[in-house]
Motif scaffolding. Sequence first.
Motif, PDB file in Angstrom:
ATOM      1  N   ILE A 317       0.871  -1.170   0.000  1.00  0.00           N
ATOM      2  CA  ILE A 317       0.000   0.000   0.000  1.00  0.00           C
ATOM      3  C   ILE A 317       0.909   1.221   0.000  1.00  0.00           C
ATOM      4  CG2 ILE A 317      -1.746   1.282   1.293  1.00  0.00           C
ATOM      5  CD1 ILE A 317      -2.633  -1.378   2.486  1.00  0.00           C
ATOM      6  N   ALA A 318       0.630   2.155  -0.879  1.00  0.00           N
ATOM      7  CA  ALA A 318       1.486   3.331  -1.000  1.00  0.00           C
ATOM      8  C   ALA A 318       1.575   4.066   0.331  1.00  0.00           C
ATOM      9  CB  ALA A 318       0.936   4.265  -2.069  1.00  0.00           C
ATOM     10  N   GLN A 319       2.786   4.337   0.759  1.00  0.00           N
ATOM     11  CA  GLN A 319       3.029   5.034   2.014  1.00  0.00           C
ATOM     12  C   GLN A 319       4.006   6.171   1.761  1.00  0.00           C
ATOM     13  OE1 GLN A 319       1.669   4.474   4.911  1.00  0.00           O
ATOM     14  NE2 GLN A 319       0.637   2.526   4.552  1.00  0.00           N
ATOM     15  N   PRO A 320       3.988   7.176   2.589  1.00  0.00           N
ATOM     16  CA  PRO A 320       5.018   8.214   2.483  1.00  0.00           C
ATOM     17  C   PRO A 320       6.394   7.582   2.709  1.00  0.00           C
ATOM     18  CG  PRO A 320       3.231   8.886   3.969  1.00  0.00           C
ATOM     19  CD  PRO A 320       3.006   7.455   3.659  1.00  0.00           C
ATOM     20  N   GLN A 321       7.404   8.117   2.102  1.00  0.00           N
ATOM     21  CA  GLN A 321       8.748   7.568   2.230  1.00  0.00           C
ATOM     22  C   GLN A 321       9.174   7.598   3.688  1.00  0.00           C
ATOM     23  OE1 GLN A 321      11.575   9.309  -0.363  1.00  0.00           O
ATOM     24  NE2 GLN A 321      13.273   8.022   0.324  1.00  0.00           N
ATOM     25  N   ALA A 322       9.549   6.421   4.190  1.00  0.00           N
ATOM     26  CA  ALA A 322       9.888   6.287   5.602  1.00  0.00           C
ATOM     27  C   ALA A 322      11.348   6.640   5.832  1.00  0.00           C
ATOM     28  CB  ALA A 322       9.619   4.860   6.067  1.00  0.00           C
ATOM     29  N   ALA A 323      11.662   6.913   7.081  1.00  0.00           N
ATOM     30  CA  ALA A 323      13.050   7.156   7.458  1.00  0.00           C
ATOM     31  C   ALA A 323      13.832   5.857   7.312  1.00  0.00           C
ATOM     32  CB  ALA A 323      13.094   7.646   8.904  1.00  0.00           C
ATOM     33  N   PRO A 324      15.148   5.921   7.135  1.00  0.00           N
ATOM     34  CA  PRO A 324      15.952   4.713   6.981  1.00  0.00           C
ATOM     35  C   PRO A 324      15.783   3.780   8.181  1.00  0.00           C
ATOM     36  CG  PRO A 324      17.256   6.679   6.483  1.00  0.00           C
ATOM     37  CD  PRO A 324      15.959   7.148   7.060  1.00  0.00           C
ATOM     38  N   SER A 325      15.768   2.482   7.901  1.00  0.00           N
ATOM     39  CA  SER A 325      15.672   1.514   8.981  1.00  0.00           C
ATOM     40  C   SER A 325      16.983   1.474   9.755  1.00  0.00           C
ATOM     41  CB  SER A 325      15.377   0.126   8.417  1.00  0.00           C
ATOM     42  OG  SER A 325      16.482  -0.351   7.670  1.00  0.00           O
ATOM     43  N   ALA A 326      16.963   0.787  10.900  1.00  0.00           N
ATOM     44  CA  ALA A 326      18.172   0.672  11.719  1.00  0.00           C
ATOM     45  C   ALA A 326      19.290  -0.005  10.941  1.00  0.00           C
ATOM     46  CB  ALA A 326      17.851  -0.096  12.998  1.00  0.00           C
ATOM     47  N   ASP A 327      18.956  -1.077  10.191  1.00  0.00           N
ATOM     48  CA  ASP A 327      19.978  -1.777   9.412  1.00  0.00           C
ATOM     49  C   ASP A 327      20.548  -0.872   8.315  1.00  0.00           C
ATOM     50  OD1 ASP A 327      19.629  -3.947  10.985  1.00  0.00           O
ATOM     51  OD2 ASP A 327      18.876  -5.287   9.430  1.00  0.00           O
ATOM     52  N   GLN A 328      19.667  -0.068   7.702  1.00  0.00           N
ATOM     53  CA  GLN A 328      20.151   0.849   6.666  1.00  0.00           C
ATOM     54  C   GLN A 328      21.094   1.890   7.258  1.00  0.00           C
ATOM     55  OE1 GLN A 328      16.305   2.114   5.244  1.00  0.00           O
ATOM     56  NE2 GLN A 328      16.432   0.838   3.404  1.00  0.00           N
ATOM     57  N   VAL A 329      20.781   2.377   8.440  1.00  0.00           N
ATOM     58  CA  VAL A 329      21.663   3.336   9.107  1.00  0.00           C
ATOM     59  C   VAL A 329      23.018   2.693   9.367  1.00  0.00           C
ATOM     60  CG1 VAL A 329      22.046   4.610  11.262  1.00  0.00           C
ATOM     61  CG2 VAL A 329      19.798   4.671  10.153  1.00  0.00           C
ATOM     62  N   CYS A 330      22.995   1.430   9.828  1.00  0.00           N
ATOM     63  CA  CYS A 330      24.250   0.727  10.112  1.00  0.00           C
ATOM     64  C   CYS A 330      25.092   0.557   8.852  1.00  0.00           C
ATOM     65  CB  CYS A 330      23.964  -0.640  10.739  1.00  0.00           C
ATOM     66  SG  CYS A 330      23.292  -0.557  12.424  1.00  0.00           S
ATOM     67  N   ARG A 331      24.445   0.251   7.739  1.00  0.00           N
ATOM     68  CA  ARG A 331      25.184   0.026   6.494  1.00  0.00           C
ATOM     69  C   ARG A 331      25.839   1.314   5.963  1.00  0.00           C
ATOM     70  NH1 ARG A 331      25.074  -4.602   3.775  1.00  0.00           N
ATOM     71  NH2 ARG A 331      23.676  -6.260   4.439  1.00  0.00           N
ATOM     72  N   LEU A 332      25.333   2.465   6.383  1.00  0.00           N
ATOM     73  CA  LEU A 332      25.883   3.737   5.928  1.00  0.00           C
ATOM     74  C   LEU A 332      27.088   4.199   6.756  1.00  0.00           C
ATOM     75  CD1 LEU A 332      22.531   5.644   5.246  1.00  0.00           C
ATOM     76  CD2 LEU A 332      24.109   4.725   3.538  1.00  0.00           C
ATOM     77  N   THR A 333      27.426   3.445   7.799  1.00  0.00           N
ATOM     78  CA  THR A 333      28.526   3.865   8.670  1.00  0.00           C
ATOM     79  C   THR A 333      29.888   3.628   8.011  1.00  0.00           C
ATOM     80  OG1 THR A 333      28.560   1.688   9.737  1.00  0.00           O
ATOM     81  CG2 THR A 333      27.227   3.401  10.779  1.00  0.00           C
ATOM     82  N   SER A 334      30.897   4.310   8.511  1.00  0.00           N
ATOM     83  CA  SER A 334      32.276   4.152   8.044  1.00  0.00           C
ATOM     84  C   SER A 334      33.164   3.732   9.200  1.00  0.00           C
ATOM     85  CB  SER A 334      32.799   5.480   7.461  1.00  0.00           C
ATOM     86  OG  SER A 334      32.004   5.914   6.380  1.00  0.00           O
ATOM     87  N   TRP A 335      34.216   2.997   8.882  1.00  0.00           N
ATOM     88  CA  TRP A 335      35.149   2.552   9.904  1.00  0.00           C
ATOM     89  C   TRP A 335      35.830   3.764  10.554  1.00  0.00           C
ATOM     90  CZ3 TRP A 335      35.711  -1.987  12.165  1.00  0.00           C
ATOM     91  CH2 TRP A 335      36.870  -2.261  12.908  1.00  0.00           C
ATOM     92  N   PRO A 336      35.854   3.824  11.883  1.00  0.00           N
ATOM     93  CA  PRO A 336      36.422   5.004  12.561  1.00  0.00           C
ATOM     94  C   PRO A 336      37.900   5.226  12.205  1.00  0.00           C
ATOM     95  CG  PRO A 336      35.195   3.627  14.100  1.00  0.00           C
ATOM     96  CD  PRO A 336      35.314   2.842  12.844  1.00  0.00           C
ATOM     97  N   LYS A 337      38.286   6.480  12.064  1.00  0.00           N
ATOM     98  CA  LYS A 337      39.664   6.802  11.701  1.00  0.00           C
ATOM     99  C   LYS A 337      40.650   6.474  12.810  1.00  0.00           C
ATOM    100  CE  LYS A 337      38.383  10.473   8.470  1.00  0.00           C
ATOM    101  NZ  LYS A 337      38.498  11.925   8.154  1.00  0.00           N
ATOM    102  N   ASP A 338      40.138   6.432  14.070  1.00  0.00           N
ATOM    103  CA  ASP A 338      41.057   6.171  15.176  1.00  0.00           C
ATOM    104  C   ASP A 338      41.216   4.677  15.477  1.00  0.00           C
ATOM    105  OD1 ASP A 338      38.501   5.768  16.101  1.00  0.00           O
ATOM    106  OD2 ASP A 338      38.841   6.685  18.058  1.00  0.00           O
ATOM    107  N   LYS A 339      40.601   3.817  14.648  1.00  0.00           N
ATOM    108  CA  LYS A 339      40.733   2.377  14.848  1.00  0.00           C
ATOM    109  C   LYS A 339      41.648   1.787  13.777  1.00  0.00           C
ATOM    110  CE  LYS A 339      37.800   2.003  18.301  1.00  0.00           C
ATOM    111  NZ  LYS A 339      38.251   1.604  19.652  1.00  0.00           N
TER     112      LYS A 339
END
Length: 511
Positions: A317-339
């Motif tokens: 059912i057509a819905q307004p575009q939702a905010a990114p899911s938790a998994d999507q947020v995780c996939r957008l992360t980058s490895w920390p520069k201090d690690k």
Amino acid sequence: MTTDPNNGRLLANRYQLVELVGKGAMGRVYQARDMLLGGVTVAVKFLSQTLLNNKMRERFEREATICAILGEKSIHIVRVRDYGVDENEVPFYVMEFLKGESLSDVIKPRSLSISRFLSIVRQICLGLECAHQGILIEGVLCPIIHRDIKPSNILVLQDHSFGELVKILDFGIAKLLQSDSSGTNSFMGTLAYCSPEQMEGRELDNRSDLYSLGVMMFEMLTGEMPILAETHSFGAWYKAHHFTPPKTFESVNPNLKLPHVLENLVMRCLAKAASDRPQSASEVLQALAPLEQRFGHARQLGQRIEERLSKLPAIAIAQPQAAPSADQVCRLTSWPKDKPHAEIVFPHLIRTSREVLATLWVMLHKHEIENRSITTRYNQFLFLMSPHPMVLWITALHNREIGPRWLPCYLDLKTPLGQEMARLMGESGCYRLLFFALEEPHYCANVMTSTIAPAQRKMLQDWANTSQTLVSAAQPQMSKTLLKQEFDKLKPKILMKLEAIHTDSTSDISG
């Protein structure tokens, strides 16, 4: 009502006794808390003070040693974790605390279905097979027989990974089958389930346990005993086991339709002569295998149908575009520069506009991340209150072909990160694993979610609360060292549990 003076007692500076849960000829059993492992519930068995002599102490120590070794070898035998002598020189040993039903209670209302019968008997046979194959005692391989196989010594547990897990209790009366032993022919056991040779006081082998198993299998399928004595005396049971033929299934219940191969297997186990019975638990398992394939098919088919239905697409059912899911947020992360770019594991909190996510960041080689896309995930948390409040957060990824990958991580509960991480996992009941490849370290290659068992969730919150008021008595590294030692002891047990699960799809287990 008199309060047991042992309630609340701290044994060996580790086990806090809670309450008496059982007693018998050999001693008393208490429910207790293992304070080194954050209050995990265990059972502590003390030797009866009336038996305090050197011979009985040696027997008790041998009993604990046998159970400890067997429990390590088979998940279907109750596990012994520790043993020792208290300040009054009373021997004790510590076992896993098991909550379940004895098989006698399971079959009391009604006989078992064939599929459930086969599952329970297979697990009993796996435990017996392990014991009968023997353990090394002072360099000598010694087969172990139980001598008292009966429904009340079989515990049926509801396990979140196995479904129904079966364990054999009380290997304490087992005898080492050594040729130079003078005590192997003494009578021990329960009259209704004893083999003819056991009642004669003869030296026993594994086939005696299989006779007892036959009596129990008949009872599981019919609700009745295959052989009855005229009285409950030793003499009457001796006569019945030696000379009374077992009942037929048809005579007990003409409407009971069992496969002939199953009827024949039970009757072979009930043979008066040991040479006429199956010669090993392995032979019984081989006979059960085709029956399990046949009668387990309907259940497996139902599971496959349910899996297929769960994968069917829902009507969109057509819905307004939702905010990114938790998994999507995780996939957008980058490895920390201090690690560093290395095979390391560390905890991290990801804060979004809607929530805070508890995550564990892992860097591995790309091929290992790909190979572990189908894996069993396991987690467990160990807590040490002193000398410094510390949690060891254990995550294991297991694949039958390539084995386990251990991902241990420490949470210092005197730091804001440790406090918040413990509380968040306790509240949310899960955490996410973020995988980064050494070859391509700048973006997240995969995300998995690991759920935490309710009991562990509560402990995490309790530990966080308790640690706020505790004063550290030493450097955090000391607690880390102690927890690592306990983790090394736990590894074989965790691995045994993981290897018992068929990993053909992604699954999740919490210790």
